[in-house]
Structures are given as C-alpha cells and as structure tokens.
Enzyme design. Structure first.
Site, PDB file in Angstrom:
ATOM      1  CD  GLU A  77       6.026  13.835  10.128  1.00 47.46           C
ATOM      2  OE1 GLU A  77       6.520  14.780  11.507  1.00 47.46           O
ATOM      3  OE2 GLU A  77       4.645  13.419  11.467  1.00 47.46           O
ATOM      4  CG  ASP A 113      -1.114   0.967  14.357  1.00 41.96           C
ATOM      5  OD1 ASP A 113       0.015   1.006  13.650  1.00 41.96           O
ATOM      6  OD2 ASP A 113      -1.743   1.855  14.317  1.00 41.96           O
ATOM      7  CB  ILE A 153      -1.239  14.610  10.396  1.00 44.35           C
ATOM      8  CG1 ILE A 153      -3.017  13.772  10.762  1.00 44.35           C
ATOM      9  CG2 ILE A 153      -1.427  14.628  11.231  1.00 44.35           C
ATOM     10  CD1 ILE A 153      -3.531  13.490  11.481  1.00 44.35           C
ATOM     11  CD  GLU A 194      -0.170  -1.470  10.618  1.00 42.58           C
ATOM     12  OE1 GLU A 194       0.575  -2.001  10.198  1.00 42.58           O
ATOM     13  OE2 GLU A 194      -0.414  -0.603  10.369  1.00 42.58           O
ATOM     14  N   GLY A 233      -6.672  -0.592   2.517  1.00 47.92           N
ATOM     15  CA  GLY A 233      -5.989  -0.694   3.085  1.00 47.92           C
ATOM     16  C   GLY A 233      -5.176   0.196   3.663  1.00 47.92           C
ATOM     17  CE  LYS A 282      -0.355   4.584  13.971  1.00 48.75           C
ATOM     18  NZ  LYS A 282      -1.543   4.261  13.255  1.00 48.75           N
ATOM     19  CB  THR A 323      -0.321  -0.253   1.184  1.00 55.05           C
ATOM     20  OG1 THR A 323      -1.613  -1.446   0.993  1.00 55.05           O
ATOM     21  CG2 THR A 323      -1.919   0.572   1.174  1.00 55.05           C
ATOM     22  CB  VAL A 324       3.483   2.831   2.505  1.00 49.95           C
ATOM     23  CG1 VAL A 324       3.815   4.023   3.076  1.00 49.95           C
ATOM     24  CG2 VAL A 324       2.198   2.468   3.864  1.00 49.95           C
ATOM     25  N   GLY A 351      -0.481   8.515  10.096  1.00 52.13           N
ATOM     26  CA  GLY A 351      -0.356   9.048   8.457  1.00 52.13           C
ATOM     27  C   GLY A 351      -0.039  10.013   8.058  1.00 52.13           C
TER      28      GLY A 351
HETATM   29  P1  NAP Z   1       2.082  -4.029   2.548  1.00 51.13           P
HETATM   30  O1  NAP Z   1       0.501  -3.461   2.062  1.00 51.13           O
HETATM   31  O2  NAP Z   1       1.782  -5.314   3.814  1.00 51.13           O
HETATM   32  O3  NAP Z   1       3.194  -3.462   1.630  1.00 51.13           O
HETATM   33  C1  NAP Z   1       4.118  -4.535   2.535  1.00 51.13           C
HETATM   34  C2  NAP Z   1       5.700  -4.641   1.465  1.00 51.13           C
HETATM   35  O4  NAP Z   1       6.615  -5.124   1.169  1.00 51.13           O
HETATM   36  C3  NAP Z   1       4.848  -5.973   0.058  1.00 51.13           C
HETATM   37  O5  NAP Z   1       5.545  -5.142  -1.048  1.00 51.13           O
HETATM   38  C4  NAP Z   1       5.604  -7.208   0.383  1.00 51.13           C
HETATM   39  O6  NAP Z   1       6.083  -7.701  -0.812  1.00 51.13           O
HETATM   40  C5  NAP Z   1       7.197  -5.755   1.060  1.00 51.13           C
HETATM   41  N1  NAP Z   1       7.802  -7.067   1.951  1.00 51.13           N
HETATM   42  C6  NAP Z   1       7.852  -7.467   3.109  1.00 51.13           C
HETATM   43  N2  NAP Z   1       8.388  -8.231   3.881  1.00 51.13           N
HETATM   44  C7  NAP Z   1       9.406  -8.724   3.638  1.00 51.13           C
HETATM   45  C8  NAP Z   1      10.697  -8.339   3.259  1.00 51.13           C
HETATM   46  N3  NAP Z   1      10.797  -9.739   3.761  1.00 51.13           N
HETATM   47  N4  NAP Z   1      11.276  -8.627   2.223  1.00 51.13           N
HETATM   48  C9  NAP Z   1      11.182  -8.094   0.663  1.00 51.13           C
HETATM   49  N5  NAP Z   1       9.672  -7.538   0.476  1.00 51.13           N
HETATM   50  C10 NAP Z   1       9.177  -7.311   1.400  1.00 51.13           C
HETATM   51  O7  NAP Z   1       2.134  -3.272   4.331  1.00 51.13           O
HETATM   52  P2  NAP Z   1       2.219  -1.484   3.768  1.00 51.13           P
HETATM   53  O8  NAP Z   1       0.682  -1.031   4.579  1.00 51.13           O
HETATM   54  O9  NAP Z   1       2.694  -0.645   2.801  1.00 51.13           O
HETATM   55  O10 NAP Z   1       2.425  -0.816   5.026  1.00 51.13           O
HETATM   56  C11 NAP Z   1       3.874  -0.834   5.026  1.00 51.13           C
HETATM   57  C12 NAP Z   1       4.560  -0.672   6.884  1.00 51.13           C
HETATM   58  O11 NAP Z   1       3.831   1.102   6.713  1.00 51.13           O
HETATM   59  C13 NAP Z   1       4.141  -1.014   7.607  1.00 51.13           C
HETATM   60  O12 NAP Z   1       5.366  -0.329   8.408  1.00 51.13           O
HETATM   61  C14 NAP Z   1       2.644  -0.020   8.324  1.00 51.13           C
HETATM   62  O13 NAP Z   1       2.459  -0.437   9.618  1.00 51.13           O
HETATM   63  C15 NAP Z   1       2.824   1.267   7.553  1.00 51.13           C
HETATM   64  N6  NAP Z   1       2.384   2.628   7.220  1.00 51.13           N
HETATM   65  C16 NAP Z   1       1.142   1.496   6.723  1.00 51.13           C
HETATM   66  C17 NAP Z   1       0.410   2.937   6.475  1.00 51.13           C
HETATM   67  C18 NAP Z   1      -1.470   2.106   5.468  1.00 51.13           C
HETATM   68  O14 NAP Z   1      -2.312   2.798   5.830  1.00 51.13           O
HETATM   69  N7  NAP Z   1      -1.427   0.827   5.426  1.00 51.13           N
HETATM   70  C19 NAP Z   1      -0.145   4.110   7.294  1.00 51.13           C
HETATM   71  C20 NAP Z   1       1.033   4.088   8.566  1.00 51.13           C
HETATM   72  C21 NAP Z   1       2.630   3.496   8.293  1.00 51.13           C
HETATM   73  P3  NAP Z   1       5.255  -8.505  -1.439  1.00 51.13           P
HETATM   74  O15 NAP Z   1       4.562  -6.920  -1.819  1.00 51.13           O
HETATM   75  O16 NAP Z   1       5.937  -8.917  -2.079  1.00 51.13           O
HETATM   76  O17 NAP Z   1       4.149  -9.232  -0.491  1.00 51.13           O
HETATM   77  N1  HSE Z   2      -3.064   0.455  10.392  1.00 54.59           N
HETATM   78  C1  HSE Z   2      -2.511   1.654  10.690  1.00 54.59           C
HETATM   79  C2  HSE Z   2      -4.112   1.952  10.999  1.00 54.59           C
HETATM   80  C3  HSE Z   2      -2.286   1.958   9.705  1.00 54.59           C
HETATM   81  O1  HSE Z   2      -5.452   2.096  10.677  1.00 54.59           O
HETATM   82  O2  HSE Z   2      -3.914   3.845  11.378  1.00 54.59           O
HETATM   83  C4  HSE Z   2      -1.376   3.525  10.107  1.00 54.59           C
HETATM   84  O3  HSE Z   2      -0.202   3.203  11.233  1.00 54.59           O
END
Ligand code: NAP
Ligand code: HSE
Length: 425
Positions: A128, A200, A135, A189, A186, A204, A13-14, A133
């Site tokens: 950040e 989570d 903010i 987690e 998306g 934070k 997603t990110v 997210g």
């Molecule tokens: P996600 O959609 O699950 O994506 C994770 C990505 O990382 C995937 O592309 C995955 O590869 C890759 N990955 C995971 N483990 C790996 C490994 N061992 N080696 C290589 N690649 C690996 O996660 P996300 O929602 O984008 O979140 C990512 C981070 O941002 C997390 O720390 C989350 O807490 C943080 N975050 C997320 C949001 C949100 O709204 N989603 C907001 C703020 C912060 P594949 O695609 O090949 O599986």
């Molecule tokens: N899973 C988290 C949320 C993503 O719902 O706020 C942002 O850290």
C-alpha cells in the site's frame, strides 16, 4: 499465545516511522489482531550509525539472521532500490515469510514475478505504501472497487514535486531551495532525480494502472516528463490564465489500448487537484459504477508512509491468525496493449520567442494548421528588441501532429526559441 514477530529491512525515514508506530500501537495489537506483535530484528547497512529511539540490540547487518530465524513471519522491506531488496524478498517468500513493502521501484518492474512467488508459497505481499504514501489506494482498487470497470486514474502522486511546485507558486521560492527543503523533510528519494524527472510518479501510475485495468503495465510503458523545465515565468503565465501547474500521473483505458503518462499540466485553479498542495497527494478514479471518486492525503514522509505500512502489517497478521494468507494476489488477468505516446491526445501551452515583424504570427498559424494542430488561443505577451513572446494554446491534438509542428518550427529562422511546452487540462 505466541507473538507475531516481524523484521524490518531498513531504518531510514520509513523504517523509523514503522518502528515508532509499532511502539505506539503495542497495546492495541491483541485487540486488532488477536495476538501480540513485536519487532525481532532490523536490517541496516551501518550498525554504528546513530538512530535515536531505536533499540540497538535489534540491529543487524546480516540478512541471513532474519532469513534463518523461523520465528519471524513478516518481513517489512523499506530499504528501497531493486537489489538487494528483490533477492531478499524472494528468499523470504520462499521461506514462507509474508512481505510488506513500500518499494515502488521494485513493484513497478518486478511486481508480477514477486506476486507469483508469493502465490506459490501461499504468502501475502502487500504494498500500500508504494503508491501515494499514506493514502489508501491499492486496497480500494483491489477490493472496494473490484465490482467496477475502471476507465481512468489521474492524480498527484509525488510529494516532493508537489511540494516544490507549491513553494514556487505560493512563496516564489527557487526550485533548488524548495528541493532542499523537501529532502530535509524526508519526502525525496535517496536520489531526487526520480522525483523531479517524474520517474517516481511513473512507477506509481504503472502500479495503479495495472491494478485498475487488470492488465500489466510496467514503468517502461510509462511516458515521463518531470518538472525541471518549469520556470517562474510559466507559473506566472499559468496564474494569469487562472491555472496552476501540477505534475500529474494519468492512465486511461481506451478502446484502442491503455494510455499511461506523467507530465506537468496546467489545471484550472478551480479544479479540486489545484488545491492539493505541499506534500499532499490525491488520486481521482473513474469507474462505470462508482462514477468519480477522489482519495487524498499525505503522499510522503515518516509517519504518513509508516501509517500505510502499518495497515499492511496488521492485515497480514490478521490473515496469519485466520489462516487465510495469500487471499488477494496479482489481479492482472487481461493483456491490454499500451499505446505509444505519439497516439495520445493533449492540449498544449507553448511559449515561444519569435521575430517581431509582420507575417510571423501567420507563419506560425500556418504550420500548426498544416500539421492538423488546432489553435484555441494566441496571446502576445511581451515585445523586446525585435523579439515578441507568443503563447499559443492548442486544441486537443494528437501528440504526433504536435511533434511534427515542433520539428518544422525548429528549422524556421523567425522562431528564435521554443521556451516551454506544457500540457493543459
Ligand atoms: P532511506 O531513508 O534512504 O532509508 C533506507 C534504509 O535502508 C536505511 O536505514 C539503510 O541503512 C537501509 N538500507 C539500504 N540499503 C541497504 C542494504 N543494502 N542493506 C541493508 N540496509 C540497507 O529510505 P526511505 O525514504 O525510508 O525509503 C524506503 C522505501 O520506502 C523506498 O522504497 C521508498 O521509495 C519508499 N517510500 C518512501 C517514502 C518517503 O516518504 N520517504 C514514501 C513512500 C515510499 P543505513 O541507515 O544503515 O544506511
Ligand atoms: N519521494 C516520494 C515522493 C516518496 O516525494 O512522493 C513517496 O513515494
């Protein structure tokens, strides 16, 4: 002039959001940074997965290709989890690469160590997006509000649970249906337990408390309670009291130590936080000079989160251009103790099923009185088959005293069930 090259660890997603913003902002970089910027590599687990819009030639499943590429100066970690993210970040820092991460799990437990390694290697590590997210809150706390003694931070910092509670409140949706929608959008987690159990938000609030109070608070210090026990009835009763139920992270720097917790709370519908709905997050800060300040925006999702990551990438690139990397590192220079939850104070909403006969209410009141739990209000809600439903709202009381009362209630036959306990603002 050489381009600044970045690598992205993760294209979920990110990561996909960061890729899209990099494409959108391509022509602006020369003006914003003074140099161009390009994505050199993207690390994923599975190179064969379909990833719309992403140049497949950039994909790799071998971190060493990134580590050993001297031309890459910024590593953006958006994989999530502790390992291998931690090892990859450490190795990159030791090679002099700057880090941008959205990983609150890692920063809330290992942030101090990673910032030490960054300092040793004169590197930036910015995070950040790890809190709330889109903010801006880490940078305001570390920079804009650095001239304050901050005494309190409180906020809605989990988009998934705020989305679920909003859907349950406004649309009468069931918990599972709302969670599924949040996952599809998306917000959640990879394992939504972290969202719905408050972990989570706990990570934070630990990160924010550390920065706000200049003293290390880790996730282990945070008392967490999620939203899985909140029922439609609780939401209805809250509405009857002109309140909404929100999952809040609360941190206070008191004379006797830091209080830090996450739990659902009834807040008056007129409170500004009650109108923060869907995936929006909001953070209140109180400082001795700034007084009250509130920050609000989207707390999760592809582009909102990428917005915060992109801001960090641009900041790191500017520091590279001006040769001032590592300017703002760890800001925890105090060692304030964190209080046990038992020593904190709250008001409570308690819904209970009791025998419907004379003297029961008096017994309930007597237990609360004997444990030093003051009563603000008692409402008898319903009566059915010799059972009455009571709602008790307490005064602000010490957690330990309230727990003592609950322990006594559990041994009383006239009390059939304690159906819910929710803190009140
Ligand atoms: P996600 O959609 O699950 O994506 C994770 C990505 O990382 C995937 O592309 C995955 O590869 C890759 N990955 C995971 N483990 C790996 C490994 N061992 N080696 C290589 N690649 C690996 O996660 P996300 O929602 O984008 O979140 C990512 C981070 O941002 C997390 O720390 C989350 O807490 C943080 N975050 C997320 C949001 C949100 O709204 N989603 C907001 C703020 C912060 P594949 O695609 O090949 O599986
Ligand atoms: N899973 C988290 C949320 C993503 O719902 O706020 C942002 O850290």
């Amino acid at each position: 002039m050489e381009n600044i090259k970045i690598a992205i660890l993760g294209a979920g997603t990110v990561g996909t959001g960061v890729y899209k913003l990099m494409e959108r902002q391509k022509g602006e970089m020369i003006h914003k940074i003074g140099s161009n910027m390009e994505i050199a590599k993207i690390l994923v687990r599975n190179k064969n997965k379909s990833r719309e819009g992403i140049n497949r030639e950039l994909l790799t499943d071998d971190f060493d290709e990134i580590l050993n590429d001297e031309s890459i100066s910024i590593v953006v970690e958006v994989m999530g989890g502790i390992e291998p993210a931690k090892t990859y970040i450490e190795k990159a820092l030791r090679k002099g690469k700057h880090i941008v991460t959205a990983n609150k799990d890692l920063m809330a437990s290992e942030g101090h160590r990673l910032m030490e390694i960054a300092k040793e290697n004169k590197c930036d590590i910015l995070f950040e997006a790890a809190v709330a997210g889109a903010i801006p809150i880490i940078r305001p706390l570390k920079q804009c509000l650095a001239g304050n003694y901050i005494t309190e931070i409180m906020g809605i910092v989990n988009g998934t649970t705020n989305f679920i509670l909003t859907k349950m409140t406004k649309d009468g949706m069931e918990f599972d249906e709302a969670l599924k929608m949040a996952q599809e959008l998306g917000y959640a987690e990879a394992d939504p337990t972290a969202d719905i159990e408050g972990y989570d938000a706990g990570r934070k609030i630990a990160i924010m408390a550390s920065i706000a109070f200049n003293s290390r608070v880790t996730f282990d210090d945070v008392y967490t309670e999620g939203i899985t026990k909140i029922t439609a009835k609780d939401i209805k009763y809250a509405k009857d009291m002109e309140c909404d139920i929100k999952l809040l992270g609360v941190a206070k720097n008191t004379d006797t130590g830091i209080e830090v917790k996450v739990h659902p709370m009834l807040i008056p519908s007129s409170h500004p936080l009650a109108s923060v709905n869907d995936s929006f997050n909001a953070v209140f800060v109180h400082g001795d000079a700034v007084d009250d300040a509130m920050f609000m925006g989207r707390g999760a999702g592809e582009l909102p989160t990428a917005s915060a990551v992109m801001g960090d990438i641009i900041d790191v690139a500017r520091n590279i251009e001006f040769k001032c990397s590592g300017r703002i590192g760890c800001t925890c220079y105090k060692n304030i103790p964190v209080k046990s939850i038992d020593d904190t104070e709250s008001k409570y909403f308690m819904r209970m099923q009791v025998d419907d006969r004379p003297g029961v209410l008096a017994s309930v009141a007597s237990v609360l009185g004997n444990t030093d739990v003051g009563i603000d209000r008692v409402i008898q809600k319903t009566k059915k088959e010799n059972t009455a439903e009571l709602v008790v709202i307490t005064d602000s009381v010490i957690e330990k005293n309230f727990k003592d009362a609950l322990a006594i209630f559990k041994g009383m036959a006239m009390i059939k069930e304690i159906s819910s306990i929710i803190r009140v603002y």
